[in-house]
Design a protein around this motif. Structure first.
Motif, PDB file in Angstrom:
ATOM      1  N   LYS B 286       0.781  -1.416  -0.006  1.00  0.00           N
ATOM      2  CA  LYS B 286      -0.001   0.011   0.143  1.00  0.00           C
ATOM      3  C   LYS B 286       0.861   1.289  -0.193  1.00  0.00           C
ATOM      4  O   LYS B 286       0.664   2.228  -0.514  1.00  0.00           O
ATOM      5  N   GLY B 287       1.981   1.225   0.635  1.00  0.00           N
ATOM      6  CA  GLY B 287       2.952   2.309   0.585  1.00  0.00           C
ATOM      7  C   GLY B 287       3.421   2.877  -0.820  1.00  0.00           C
ATOM      8  O   GLY B 287       3.519   3.753  -0.955  1.00  0.00           O
ATOM      9  N   ILE B 288       3.826   1.495  -1.414  1.00  0.00           N
ATOM     10  CA  ILE B 288       4.116   1.924  -2.885  1.00  0.00           C
ATOM     11  C   ILE B 288       2.966   2.322  -3.718  1.00  0.00           C
ATOM     12  O   ILE B 288       2.955   3.260  -4.585  1.00  0.00           O
ATOM     13  N   THR B 289       1.598   1.966  -3.512  1.00  0.00           N
ATOM     14  CA  THR B 289       0.530   2.428  -4.250  1.00  0.00           C
ATOM     15  C   THR B 289       0.346   3.862  -3.900  1.00  0.00           C
ATOM     16  O   THR B 289       0.191   4.791  -5.011  1.00  0.00           O
ATOM     17  N   VAL B 290       0.482   4.302  -2.944  1.00  0.00           N
ATOM     18  CA  VAL B 290       0.640   5.969  -2.659  1.00  0.00           C
ATOM     19  C   VAL B 290       1.685   6.496  -3.327  1.00  0.00           C
ATOM     20  O   VAL B 290       1.284   7.738  -3.629  1.00  0.00           O
ATOM     21  N   THR B 291       2.828   5.989  -3.433  1.00  0.00           N
ATOM     22  CA  THR B 291       3.732   6.513  -4.143  1.00  0.00           C
ATOM     23  C   THR B 291       3.487   6.764  -5.601  1.00  0.00           C
ATOM     24  O   THR B 291       3.877   7.852  -6.295  1.00  0.00           O
ATOM     25  N   VAL B 292       2.948   6.042  -6.287  1.00  0.00           N
ATOM     26  CA  VAL B 292       2.409   6.225  -7.416  1.00  0.00           C
ATOM     27  C   VAL B 292       1.382   7.321  -7.672  1.00  0.00           C
ATOM     28  O   VAL B 292       1.420   7.931  -8.543  1.00  0.00           O
ATOM     29  N   TYR B 293       0.491   7.391  -6.683  1.00  0.00           N
ATOM     30  CA  TYR B 293      -0.687   8.294  -6.604  1.00  0.00           C
ATOM     31  C   TYR B 293       0.202   9.742  -6.528  1.00  0.00           C
ATOM     32  O   TYR B 293      -0.193  10.909  -6.927  1.00  0.00           O
ATOM     33  N   ALA B 294       1.259   9.589  -5.697  1.00  0.00           N
ATOM     34  CA  ALA B 294       2.176  11.156  -5.505  1.00  0.00           C
ATOM     35  C   ALA B 294       2.683  11.465  -6.921  1.00  0.00           C
ATOM     36  O   ALA B 294       2.600  12.481  -6.857  1.00  0.00           O
ATOM     37  N   VAL B 295       3.019  10.624  -7.743  1.00  0.00           N
ATOM     38  CA  VAL B 295       3.684  10.700  -9.222  1.00  0.00           C
ATOM     39  C   VAL B 295       2.313  11.724  -9.776  1.00  0.00           C
ATOM     40  O   VAL B 295       2.698  12.765 -10.220  1.00  0.00           O
ATOM     41  N   ASP B 296       1.329  11.039  -9.865  1.00  0.00           N
ATOM     42  CA  ASP B 296       0.258  11.548 -10.575  1.00  0.00           C
ATOM     43  C   ASP B 296      -0.225  13.102 -10.042  1.00  0.00           C
ATOM     44  O   ASP B 296      -0.416  14.006 -10.759  1.00  0.00           O
ATOM     45  N   GLY B 297      -0.207  13.111  -8.554  1.00  0.00           N
ATOM     46  CA  GLY B 297      -0.306  14.344  -8.069  1.00  0.00           C
ATOM     47  C   GLY B 297       0.466  15.467  -8.201  1.00  0.00           C
ATOM     48  O   GLY B 297       0.430  16.668  -8.644  1.00  0.00           O
ATOM     49  N   PHE B 298       1.777  15.116  -8.267  1.00  0.00           N
ATOM     50  CA  PHE B 298       3.000  15.737  -8.753  1.00  0.00           C
ATOM     51  C   PHE B 298       2.795  16.320 -10.123  1.00  0.00           C
ATOM     52  O   PHE B 298       3.134  17.408 -10.456  1.00  0.00           O
ATOM     53  N   ILE B 299       2.393  15.604 -11.246  1.00  0.00           N
ATOM     54  CA  ILE B 299       2.480  15.985 -12.305  1.00  0.00           C
ATOM     55  C   ILE B 299       1.154  16.962 -12.445  1.00  0.00           C
ATOM     56  O   ILE B 299       1.376  17.910 -13.427  1.00  0.00           O
ATOM     57  N   VAL B 300       0.179  16.903 -11.803  1.00  0.00           N
ATOM     58  CA  VAL B 300      -1.151  17.894 -11.816  1.00  0.00           C
ATOM     59  C   VAL B 300      -0.447  19.250 -11.331  1.00  0.00           C
ATOM     60  O   VAL B 300      -0.756  20.212 -11.969  1.00  0.00           O
ATOM     61  N   VAL B 301       0.445  19.112 -10.319  1.00  0.00           N
ATOM     62  CA  VAL B 301       0.843  20.360  -9.808  1.00  0.00           C
ATOM     63  C   VAL B 301       1.866  21.006 -10.624  1.00  0.00           C
ATOM     64  O   VAL B 301       1.851  22.207 -10.881  1.00  0.00           O
ATOM     65  N   VAL B 302       2.515  20.240 -11.544  1.00  0.00           N
ATOM     66  CA  VAL B 302       3.690  21.051 -12.195  1.00  0.00           C
ATOM     67  C   VAL B 302       2.703  21.589 -13.662  1.00  0.00           C
ATOM     68  O   VAL B 302       2.942  22.519 -13.939  1.00  0.00           O
ATOM     69  N   ILE B 303       1.545  20.745 -14.000  1.00  0.00           N
ATOM     70  CA  ILE B 303       0.775  21.386 -14.989  1.00  0.00           C
ATOM     71  C   ILE B 303       0.091  22.738 -14.518  1.00  0.00           C
ATOM     72  O   ILE B 303       0.454  23.592 -15.368  1.00  0.00           O
ATOM     73  N   LEU B 304      -0.455  22.606 -13.408  1.00  0.00           N
ATOM     74  CA  LEU B 304      -1.231  23.874 -12.843  1.00  0.00           C
ATOM     75  C   LEU B 304       0.087  24.978 -12.569  1.00  0.00           C
ATOM     76  O   LEU B 304      -0.224  26.187 -12.961  1.00  0.00           O
ATOM     77  N   SER B 305       1.263  24.495 -12.311  1.00  0.00           N
ATOM     78  CA  SER B 305       2.311  25.598 -11.921  1.00  0.00           C
ATOM     79  C   SER B 305       2.546  26.413 -13.479  1.00  0.00           C
ATOM     80  O   SER B 305       2.775  27.517 -13.437  1.00  0.00           O
ATOM     81  N   ILE B 306       2.803  25.519 -14.281  1.00  0.00           N
ATOM     82  CA  ILE B 306       3.284  25.864 -15.565  1.00  0.00           C
ATOM     83  C   ILE B 306       2.421  26.830 -16.209  1.00  0.00           C
ATOM     84  O   ILE B 306       2.417  28.044 -16.633  1.00  0.00           O
ATOM     85  N   ILE B 307       0.718  26.460 -15.988  1.00  0.00           N
ATOM     86  CA  ILE B 307      -0.145  27.391 -16.662  1.00  0.00           C
ATOM     87  C   ILE B 307      -0.031  28.644 -15.647  1.00  0.00           C
ATOM     88  O   ILE B 307      -0.365  29.850 -16.398  1.00  0.00           O
ATOM     89  N   ALA B 308      -0.038  28.418 -14.582  1.00  0.00           N
ATOM     90  CA  ALA B 308      -0.070  29.898 -13.423  1.00  0.00           C
ATOM     91  C   ALA B 308       1.195  30.810 -13.815  1.00  0.00           C
ATOM     92  O   ALA B 308       0.969  31.891 -13.906  1.00  0.00           O
ATOM     93  N   LEU B 309       2.360  30.186 -14.193  1.00  0.00           N
ATOM     94  CA  LEU B 309       3.277  30.982 -14.452  1.00  0.00           C
ATOM     95  C   LEU B 309       3.053  31.614 -15.973  1.00  0.00           C
ATOM     96  O   LEU B 309       3.657  32.983 -16.133  1.00  0.00           O
ATOM     97  N   VAL B 310       2.555  30.849 -17.044  1.00  0.00           N
ATOM     98  CA  VAL B 310       2.557  31.559 -18.252  1.00  0.00           C
ATOM     99  C   VAL B 310       1.355  32.755 -18.126  1.00  0.00           C
ATOM    100  O   VAL B 310       1.555  33.590 -18.717  1.00  0.00           O
TER     101      VAL B 310
END
Lengths: 101, 427
Positions: B286-310
């Motif tokens: 289950k700990g590993i499952t959460v780390t994969v969720y964390a990758v998904d969450g991180f990608i969302v944050v990067v997309i939102l950050s790039i949009i905000a910066l543009v």
């Protein structure tokens, strides 16, 4: 006549050696490719691991040696670790495979 | 019992090779515990300009040097010899590295908390020396193998950035004390953060996951040709962005660098999907499952950050925005990934230490008996939730929400960690 261990007895002993991550023994995992009992009471085990560079490398091999060494009349254990043929999940015993999926 | 050795190619696992990684890990646990206490009782660390106070900078370095880097180094000592099936070049050098790095890190923390420049420079020198010894030791170990693969490429890459991080840190301490090139100070600071946050941790985590995720998922036959492209893409992004810190070409270059970074993350997530497609275990832990969720969450944050910066390039100068992104990245991705992996690594190492010799002789517990996966999952989700709220609080500048999230994060980390430490009750 001198007692010579059978292959079945060796396999039975190896069922005591568990992969702690999977909770399955090395025989049912399909890691043991061959077990030969020689007339000089040495035992030859040909085995593999689920993946090269497995962190359980030393532990499992030593476990296999310990388990076979504990059998009566065994004088020497030789473990040959091979990567050909490569292990695949299909090598697991069917009941174990079903347990995973 | 004297067990004869046959044609065994394995190297004996000695207890010495256990003590080295575990020394780093125990120190990391202690640091994380102290860090959690700072979060709980230290007052507001992330509101306004507090992150730039000595307490804020000290706390971040406690987390980065004391917890994440300590743990990452311990993991390198544990995994690299296993991956290449060779002994570590020198355990003695490892011990010297441990003492230098620990002393240097403690010195740096004292230097930050007291804001003492001489202590900072001296401690930086000790830390850099420790890191160089570490890198040499692992390079010498890796040089024994002919089978250079993407995992080792990622490890070597991460070392390059680790070295750049500590050197830029040392330069910063010197530059701050003697004002040699004041105009370059913010560029060096940006590079220091970027090399350390992204270069060192990202390459190590991604490289490790190339090895560990297929093992945890029991995946076989997944294509691996994407791995090198993931690493090349991250390198390109890092070089482009850090170059722009110094040359100040244009904001556009940074955005392109971030887009390349996003591409690397996308490829990495796709590679995880490839592994999942070939998995044979429903539950990788289950700990590993959460780390994969964390990758998904991180990608969302990067997309939102790039949009905000543009949409608003001024955000690139906003301390709130940068702090929020850094906190979410550092705690949310690096922290959660490490915490998740610990739910597998700690039981495994302790099992090997306590039960490794008993395998084949007697009944030994499996790793699942040693740790409750559901508790891992829910406690780690609490940690994630606190981080998300903390990020939102910082961005929106809600001081009270930020403080509550910060305190909650400290409590949840301790709560999660108590469960991990319970593994040591097995013997």
């Amino acid at each position: 006549m001198e007692y010579l261990l059978t292959k079945e007895e060796v396999y039975k002993a190896l069922e005591k050696v568990l992969d702690p991550e999977l909770g399955v023994d090395v025989v049912n995992l399909g890691l043991i490719y061959d077990a030969l009992v020689n007339e000089d009471h040495s035992v030859y085990i040909k085995m593999t691991l689920t993946t090269p560079g497995c962190p359980l490398h030393d532990t499992l091999i030593n476990g296999v040696k310990t388990a076979v060494q504990s059998l009566p009349t065994v004088k020497k254990v030789e473990v040959d670790l091979v990567w050909e043929p490569e292990w695949t999940p299909e090598k697991m015993s069917p009941k174990i495979r079903d347990m995973f999926m | 019992m004297n067990i004869p050795t046959g044609s065994l190619i394995a190297k004996d696992q000695t207890r010495a090779s256990f003590y080295l990684p575990f020394s780093f890990m125990i120190t990391a646990f202690l640091s994380l515990f102290i860090f959690s206490i700072v979060l709980i009782v230290g007052g507001s660390l992330f509101s306004g300009v507090n992150i730039r106070t000595t307490l804020g900078i000290g706390a971040m370095h406690l987390f980065i040097l004391g917890f994440t880097t300590m743990l990452a180094m311990g993991a390198v000592y544990q995994l690299v010899p296993v991956v290449i099936n060779e002994k570590l070049y020198s355990i003695r050098l490892g011990i010297i590295h441990y003492f230098l790095f620990t002393t240097g890190s403690i010195g740096l923390l004292i230097g930050f908390f007291q804001y003492n420049k001489s202590v900072l420079i001296g401690s930086s020198l000790i830390t850099v020396t420790g890191v160089i010894i570490f890198i040499v030791n692992i390079f010498m170990t890796i040089s024994k193998t002919k089978a250079f693969n993407s995992i080792l490429f990622a490890t070597v890459s991460s070392f390059v950035y680790l070295l750049l991080t500590v050197i830029s840190g040392l330069l910063m301490a010197i530059n701050f004390s003697f004002q040699i090139i004041p105009s370059l100070h913010s560029a060096i600071l940006a590079a220091h953060i970027w090399f350390g946050f992204v270069g060192w941790f990202l390459f190590l985590i991604v490289g490790y996951s190339f090895k560990m995720l297929p093992m945890f998922y029991l995946a076989h036959g997944q294509p691996i040709n994407l791995q090198k492209w993931i690493l090349i893409t991250f390198h390109l992004s890092l070089i482009l962005i850090s170059m722009n810190f110094f040359l100040q070409l244009s904001f556009f270059v940074t955005i392109v660098g971030l887009l390349i970074f996003l591409l690397g993350l996308g490829l990495y997530r796709y590679h995880i999907y490839q592994i999942q497609q070939k998995k044979f275990k429903r539950n990788p832990g289950k700990g590993i499952t959460v780390t994969v969720y964390a990758v998904d969450g991180f990608i969302v944050v990067v997309i939102l950050s790039i949009i905000a910066l543009v949409l608003d390039p001024k955000l690139f100068q906003s301390l709130h925005f940068l702090t929020a992104v850094s906190v979410v990245y550092l705690f949310g991705w690096i922290g959660v990934t490490i915490l998740g992996y610990l739910s597998k690594i700690v039981p495994f190492l302790w099992w090997t230490f306590c039960f490794g010799d008993r395998v084949g002789k007697e009944e030994v517990p499996s790793l699942h008996n040693m740790i409750d996966e559901n508790k891992v999952f829910y406690r780690l989700l609490f940690v994630c939730l606190a981080i998300v709220v903390l990020g939102i609080g910082i961005v929106l500048q809600f001081a009270l929400l930020t403080l509550v999230a910060q305190i909650s994060l400290g409590i949840f980390i301790v709560y999660y960690f108590i469960h991990i430490l319970a593994v040591f009750t097995f013997s």
